[in-house]
Design an enzyme around this catalytic site. Structure first.
Site, PDB file in Angstrom:
ATOM      1  N   SER A 157       0.844  -1.191   0.000  1.00 24.42           N
ATOM      2  CA  SER A 157       0.000   0.000   0.000  1.00 24.42           C
ATOM      3  C   SER A 157       0.885   1.249   0.000  1.00 24.42           C
ATOM      4  CB  SER A 157      -0.942  -0.040   1.204  1.00 24.42           C
ATOM      5  OG  SER A 157      -1.892   0.990   1.150  1.00 24.42           O
ATOM      6  N   ASP A 397      -9.148  -1.927  -6.626  1.00 26.03           N
ATOM      7  CA  ASP A 397      -8.524  -1.459  -5.389  1.00 26.03           C
ATOM      8  C   ASP A 397      -9.288  -0.250  -4.870  1.00 26.03           C
ATOM      9  OD1 ASP A 397      -6.749  -0.358  -3.405  1.00 26.03           O
ATOM     10  OD2 ASP A 397      -5.119  -1.504  -4.326  1.00 26.03           O
ATOM     11  N   HIS A 425      -7.250  -4.938  -2.086  1.00 29.17           N
ATOM     12  CA  HIS A 425      -6.118  -4.204  -1.532  1.00 29.17           C
ATOM     13  C   HIS A 425      -5.308  -5.006  -0.517  1.00 29.17           C
ATOM     14  CE1 HIS A 425      -3.928  -0.487  -0.714  1.00 29.17           C
ATOM     15  NE2 HIS A 425      -4.021  -0.756   0.563  1.00 29.17           N
TER      16      HIS A 425
END
Length: 448
Positions: A157, A397, A425
């Site tokens: 991330s 996402d 994600h």
């Protein structure tokens, strides 16, 4: 121009201990608060080294893991069967708490006010973006591997955003880079980033209510209750109508929609003929979601961590006005409209309703007025990239825009992507090592 290479960190090895199949060692590092002032104030960084137990790992390369956020600490290893076990087959892993998180000179409501007034706190926080994290990592690399040593990098991330900064400023320290759900768009303005996020949120709401249509009525009932009066949360916070909407930040995980459904399922209880109330179970669980006590850096730095030079000026709040779909009052006035949930946005009101953020309001205001911000990526350096770099890009996402991320690929040689709808994600965490295995094979075997 690339920042000057930092000096090696002062490293102190801590205790070594064991989990099934793993050997873990604590490390502490002393680095400058401001790497441009190496003789000035220093902060402490914490990292946990993890190796496979019962085998000689001394010749394996190091893999530095950078967590999401901004403001997320490195994972604390528990159990088996996750990405870490896959990594330990090929690497020694260093789990770094990024500065300001976990045990790395944490930034919290208890510590940040010690820096002085809001302006002083904001000046301190300007040193907690990805450019400083890269220089921290380089200082640790020099301490661990020496001047010429290289390590591999795994960015999850926001850790992927940091990885792109690393490739911009100190690619000489990297042998290969893996990203999961964290390929940022180059040259995307902060307002456009939030516009894309709101559009993703619209889809998230549609998908949630399509899966759980019975929750339309439940969410509207709760919204109507909170429209009349906010409710105190067990942690001292305040559940307002806007705070209730922010429960939608769970949509980004693979089980987020289910989590919200089960939360709403137990939300309302009768009171023996009186007005229904929100249950203790609901309020307790809601407090855990809406509060940032576990990562207070996120609402402070999520906008400054995007690559822009101008002041952020509460971009998410400003851009929200362009999306009437998120007007809760209008939705409640329309008997057929579902109540909209929002996502990862940081809003000014959070610094009033969340006890973990209330003492930090002045710092937040000063940060959003700060300018100019230094660039986080060097596009000319990236255009000459030679480090093998692979990224898992999740087709749907919720947190990192797929289209914006893919627009970066033509500008970074040796960057390859795996676009997949098999995971969302949190694919790195929930795939049992499959995502990391695919990324490793992309580099080692050239698989698509």
């Amino acid at each position: 121009m690339a920042p000057e290479a930092p000096q090696a960190a002062l490293a102190i090895q801590g205790p070594t201990y064991h989990q099934p199949g793993r050997e873990l060692t604590d490390w502490r590092f002393s680095v400058p608060l401001d790497h441009d002032d190496p003789a000035g104030e220093r902060i402490e960084l914490y990292a946990r080294a993890v190796t496979a137990a019962g085998r000689d790992t001394s010749t394996l390369p190091w893999l530095l893991y950078l967590q999401g956020g901004p403001g997320g600490k490195a994972p604390r290893p528990v159990g088996k069967g996750d990405w870490l076990d896959r990594a330990l087959r090929d690497y020694r892993v260093l789990l770094l708490d990024l500065r300001g998180t976990g045990l790395s000179t944490p930034v919290t409501r208890q510590t940040l006010p010690l820096r002085g007034d809001g302006a002083a706190q904001a000046a301190y926080l300007t040193l907690f973006r990805s450019d400083s994290i890269v220089r921290d990592s380089e200082a640790i690399r020099r301490a661990f591997l020496g001047e010429d040593g290289q390590w591999s990098l795994l960015g999850q991330s926001y850790g992927g955003f940091v990885a792109l900064s690393y490739l911009s400023f100190h690619p000489e320290g990297l042998r290969e880079v893996f990203m999961s759900g964290g390929l940022p768009g180059l040259g995307v303005g902060i307002d456009d980033a939030w516009r894309a996020a709101y559009r993703r949120n619209i889809r998230g709401n549609e998908e949630f209510y399509a899966r759980y249509p019975q929750d339309v009525a439940t969410a509207r009932r709760i919204g109507a209750m909170l429209r009349k009066q906010s409710v105190a949360l067990p942690d001292g916070g305040e559940l307002t109508l806007e705070a209730f909407q922010s429960l939608g930040r769970v949509f980004g995980g693979s089980t987020g929609a289910d989590t919200l459904h089960y939360l709403l399922e137990e939300a309302i209880v009768g009171t023996g003929g009186g007005e229904p109330v929100l249950s203790d179970t609901f309020l307790s669980m809601a407090a855990e979601i809406v509060s940032f006590k576990h990562m207070p850096l996120f609402p402070l730095l999520v906008e400054p961590s995007l690559d822009q030079s101008e002041r952020t000026a509460w971009s998410a709040q400003r851009i929200r006005a362009e999306f009437p779909e998120f007007d809760a009052g209008a939705a409640l006035d329309d008997p057929d409209a579902p109540l909209p949930f929002t996502g990862e946005m940081a809003y000014p009101w959070m610094f009033e309703t969340d006890p973990a953020l209330r003492p930090l309001r002045e710092a937040a205001e000063a940060l959003h007025a700060h300018e100019p911000w230094s660039p986080l990526y060097d596009r000319e350096r990236l255009a000459r990239n030679t480090v093998p770099t692979v990224a898992a890009v999740y087709f749907d996402d919720f947190f990192v825009d797929t289209e914006q991320g893919l627009s970066t690929v033509p500008h970074v040689p040796n960057l390859r992507t795996w676009v997949t709808s098999e995971y969302v994600h949190d694919g790195m965490r929930v795939s049992g090592g499959a995502v990391l295995d695919h990324l490793i094979r992309m580099v080692r075997e050239g698989v698509a």
